[in-house]
Motif scaffolding. Sequence first.
Motif, PDB file in Angstrom:
ATOM      1  N   MET A 154      36.443  15.267  73.345  1.00 28.94           N
ATOM      2  CA  MET A 154      35.565  14.809  72.706  1.00 28.94           C
ATOM      3  C   MET A 154      34.531  14.025  72.645  1.00 28.94           C
ATOM      4  O   MET A 154      34.863  12.614  71.313  1.00 28.94           O
ATOM      5  CB  MET A 154      35.897  15.542  71.229  1.00 28.94           C
ATOM      6  CG  MET A 154      36.628  17.246  71.762  1.00 28.94           C
ATOM      7  SD  MET A 154      37.050  18.052  69.914  1.00 28.94           S
ATOM      8  CE  MET A 154      38.600  17.224  69.399  1.00 28.94           C
ATOM      9  N   ALA A 210      31.267  18.430  71.984  1.00 30.70           N
ATOM     10  CA  ALA A 210      30.889  17.049  71.603  1.00 30.70           C
ATOM     11  C   ALA A 210      31.802  17.379  70.479  1.00 30.70           C
ATOM     12  O   ALA A 210      32.224  17.858  69.733  1.00 30.70           O
ATOM     13  CB  ALA A 210      29.571  16.771  71.418  1.00 30.70           C
ATOM     14  N   ILE A 234      22.965  13.433  72.050  1.00 33.26           N
ATOM     15  CA  ILE A 234      23.318  14.708  73.154  1.00 33.26           C
ATOM     16  C   ILE A 234      21.544  14.704  73.903  1.00 33.26           C
ATOM     17  O   ILE A 234      21.871  14.133  75.253  1.00 33.26           O
ATOM     18  CB  ILE A 234      23.627  15.451  73.284  1.00 33.26           C
ATOM     19  CG1 ILE A 234      25.319  15.441  72.287  1.00 33.26           C
ATOM     20  CG2 ILE A 234      23.463  16.790  73.999  1.00 33.26           C
ATOM     21  CD1 ILE A 234      26.310  16.609  71.561  1.00 33.26           C
ATOM     22  N   SER A 239      29.558  24.050  76.098  1.00 42.03           N
ATOM     23  CA  SER A 239      28.323  23.553  76.221  1.00 42.03           C
ATOM     24  C   SER A 239      27.767  22.231  75.280  1.00 42.03           C
ATOM     25  O   SER A 239      27.385  21.483  76.953  1.00 42.03           O
ATOM     26  CB  SER A 239      29.178  24.213  73.372  1.00 42.03           C
ATOM     27  OG  SER A 239      26.850  24.372  73.147  1.00 42.03           O
ATOM     28  N   GLY A 240      26.851  21.671  74.512  1.00 40.04           N
ATOM     29  CA  GLY A 240      25.787  20.477  74.988  1.00 40.04           C
ATOM     30  C   GLY A 240      27.242  19.626  74.464  1.00 40.04           C
ATOM     31  O   GLY A 240      26.067  18.464  76.055  1.00 40.04           O
ATOM     32  N   GLY A 241      27.465  19.528  74.453  1.00 40.57           N
ATOM     33  CA  GLY A 241      29.262  18.835  74.709  1.00 40.57           C
ATOM     34  C   GLY A 241      28.736  17.886  76.820  1.00 40.57           C
ATOM     35  O   GLY A 241      28.991  16.951  77.665  1.00 40.57           O
ATOM     36  N   ILE A 297      26.990  19.699  78.954  1.00 35.94           N
ATOM     37  CA  ILE A 297      25.829  19.572  79.305  1.00 35.94           C
ATOM     38  C   ILE A 297      24.664  18.149  79.467  1.00 35.94           C
ATOM     39  O   ILE A 297      23.763  17.931  80.619  1.00 35.94           O
ATOM     40  CB  ILE A 297      24.491  21.018  78.879  1.00 35.94           C
ATOM     41  CG1 ILE A 297      23.255  20.536  79.596  1.00 35.94           C
ATOM     42  CG2 ILE A 297      23.876  20.273  77.158  1.00 35.94           C
ATOM     43  CD1 ILE A 297      23.151  21.410  81.386  1.00 35.94           C
ATOM     44  N   TYR A 306      32.839  27.538  81.991  1.00 34.84           N
ATOM     45  CA  TYR A 306      31.333  26.276  81.713  1.00 34.84           C
ATOM     46  C   TYR A 306      30.117  27.685  80.772  1.00 34.84           C
ATOM     47  O   TYR A 306      30.194  28.707  81.063  1.00 34.84           O
ATOM     48  CB  TYR A 306      30.210  26.011  82.848  1.00 34.84           C
ATOM     49  CG  TYR A 306      29.077  24.994  82.619  1.00 34.84           C
ATOM     50  CD1 TYR A 306      29.016  24.576  81.076  1.00 34.84           C
ATOM     51  CD2 TYR A 306      28.374  25.355  83.710  1.00 34.84           C
ATOM     52  CE1 TYR A 306      28.138  23.597  80.931  1.00 34.84           C
ATOM     53  CE2 TYR A 306      27.471  24.114  83.398  1.00 34.84           C
ATOM     54  CZ  TYR A 306      26.886  23.606  82.004  1.00 34.84           C
ATOM     55  OH  TYR A 306      26.399  22.935  82.414  1.00 34.84           O
ATOM     56  N   SER A 307      29.831  27.006  79.278  1.00 31.38           N
ATOM     57  CA  SER A 307      29.540  28.227  77.975  1.00 31.38           C
ATOM     58  C   SER A 307      28.668  27.728  77.261  1.00 31.38           C
ATOM     59  O   SER A 307      29.166  26.432  77.246  1.00 31.38           O
ATOM     60  CB  SER A 307      30.826  28.995  77.759  1.00 31.38           C
ATOM     61  OG  SER A 307      30.708  29.803  76.587  1.00 31.38           O
ATOM     62  N   VAL A 308      27.996  28.578  76.735  1.00 26.52           N
ATOM     63  CA  VAL A 308      27.620  27.578  75.186  1.00 26.52           C
ATOM     64  C   VAL A 308      27.956  27.370  74.562  1.00 26.52           C
ATOM     65  O   VAL A 308      28.156  26.958  73.561  1.00 26.52           O
ATOM     66  CB  VAL A 308      26.223  28.990  75.618  1.00 26.52           C
ATOM     67  CG1 VAL A 308      26.329  30.362  74.891  1.00 26.52           C
ATOM     68  CG2 VAL A 308      24.449  27.750  74.461  1.00 26.52           C
ATOM     69  N   ILE A 309      29.397  28.624  74.185  1.00 29.71           N
ATOM     70  CA  ILE A 309      29.979  28.396  73.437  1.00 29.71           C
ATOM     71  C   ILE A 309      31.476  29.081  73.230  1.00 29.71           C
ATOM     72  O   ILE A 309      31.241  29.126  74.511  1.00 29.71           O
ATOM     73  CB  ILE A 309      29.367  29.401  71.455  1.00 29.71           C
ATOM     74  CG1 ILE A 309      30.161  28.778  70.732  1.00 29.71           C
ATOM     75  CG2 ILE A 309      29.512  30.402  72.451  1.00 29.71           C
ATOM     76  CD1 ILE A 309      30.097  29.658  68.960  1.00 29.71           C
TER      77      ILE A 309
END
Lengths: 310, 317
Positions: free
Chosen positions: B130, B162, B177, B201-203, B205, B221-224
């Motif tokens: 993380m 993240a 980010i 997620s953002g971490g 991408i 691979y996912s948004v959440i």
Amino acid sequence: MADDDEKESTPMNWINNYVRPRLARLVAPKEVPDNLWIKCPSCGQMLYKRDLEANLNVCHHCNHHMRLGPKQRLTTLFDDGRYALIELPKPAVDPLRFRDTKRYSDRIKDAQNKTGQQDAIQVAHGDIGGMKTVVAAFDFSFMGGSMGMAVGDGLVAAAKLAVLQQAALIVVPASGGARMQEGILSLMQMPRSVIAVEQVKEAGLPYIVLLTDPTTGGVSASFAMLGDIHIAEPGAQIGFAGARVIEETIRETLPEGFQRAEYLRDHGMVDMVVHRKDLQATLARVIGLLTRPGPGASVVKISRAAAPAE
Amino acid sequence: MVQTLEFEKPILELESKIEELRHMTSSGGVDVADEVSKLQGKVDRLLKTTYAKLTPAQKVQVARHPERPHTLDYVERLFTEFTPLAGDRRFGEDAAMISGLARFRGRACVVLGQERGHDTETRLRHNFGMVKPEGYRKAERLMLMAERFHLPVVTLVDTAGAFPGIQAEERGQSEAIAKCIETCLKVKVPIVAVVIGEGGSGGAIAIAAADRVLMLEHAIYSVISPEGCASILWRSAAQSGEAAAALRLTAQDLKEFKVIDGIVGEPYGGAHRRREETIDLVGDAIESALHELRGLDGAALLARRRQKFLDIGQSLQ
Ligand SMILES: [Zn+2]
């Protein structure tokens, strides 16, 4: 709001069942429609709705900035409250056929019926301080302002318009983050929105973010933190991770004012925290300084918009 | 010490039976060897069929399998002259983000990737993969350096997300980010990203806005996270299996949505069973992706990268 209700329903039952209904009857008798009075979530004062609206949804007791819908937002930002909305692209609806306890397609329909809008963003152009400006305003009441394909497309369209018109771009996020019902496609709005604002910046135009409550998750971790200037409304929650997630991960209580606008300013992430009534003048001044460098350019007539009526 | 996944139990039972029989071989005769090879065939068939139709929830388990090769395993096997570079020059170093110069099959490059660690000590050292703001800022710094020296960038994505923490927020996790994504979409050198485990997620991408985004066959691979999604939408983390299916987070789903450019097939039985073979397959995929991008004019490369992301979702119905 939901949280406040939960907190208040925990004390002993007799308070809820006996005292509160009686108090409620005293304060808001049945014949007066509920929506005339609004309780300030910060100081608890009962506010007359018309006064509150005249005060741009800011509590006149404690200055708490309540959320402002996109219509009122645009009215308060543009000169004389005049602007033109642009029609936004209509991307595929529910490509994942997502269903939790409810179908996403139904959730969208409900939100559309509730707000009368297509999705959680509106894009308008007009003048601010006499200078051409494009504003993209989020609508928190539409599924928490979450960013899916429609919002991403809206930001791309706003950026394109700004470049086309050689106008400044102001984005006003009010969003909990990505719209998880669109799965990976919502995550992809992070790079898409970044490309959009990058195009504005590369065209030499000002890109200003007006951070409002809340700006969190994937929205804060993409276009919302890439402005030339970051202006935040007082008390707005701004941050990446949700408070609960942080508490669960590190098992510590969060400091006072954590993830609030003032806290972000103190930690160098926000340029200034500005009262709602001063936003238009501040934006006009900033855009003027960035785009009209010559002497004598500062005589820009600024008309404060009338109170939003809706 | 392979950790047991629930759906692999029948396979593991057979494998332990083989193990028993092998011990008997020393005393036994030809029959035992026959039986062993028969069982081995059965195990192979079972692995193939099981892994050919993993459910999304099972893929989540496979993608997070502790024995699955992690970023440092790839760096060690695929890169030479690896020279780790530390620090964001502003605040500190972040060991969750592996970063450095190296040679990939002879050619110099910058390599970046989250490392989750494989035991208690390394997990703590790498903060479970993380990344904090300083890690993203270090990645940004190295991408800009890669551009200066015309080096391609290879990123290996494997993170739950993240880091959510007070100091990370204070130091601007969001901004870090956002800037990292912006830098991916700004540098005029080739970027190849491979989601080797979990793209959280953002971490994820942050280092995956690339010219070529590849995914291992059983990566996600996912948004959440499915757990996070279930606890919000179903109000119970127990529904994470349903959430995993609803989120469409498999490599196959992402290919269908044209969010990724290619899938790297895993040896049957998953990357955690055939680690080196998997790493080599990823290496071959990186090589051919870099080959396709080689010689492209920087401005054209960047324009295509941006257009690729702008096009995502546009052809969906
Ligand atoms: Zn108040």
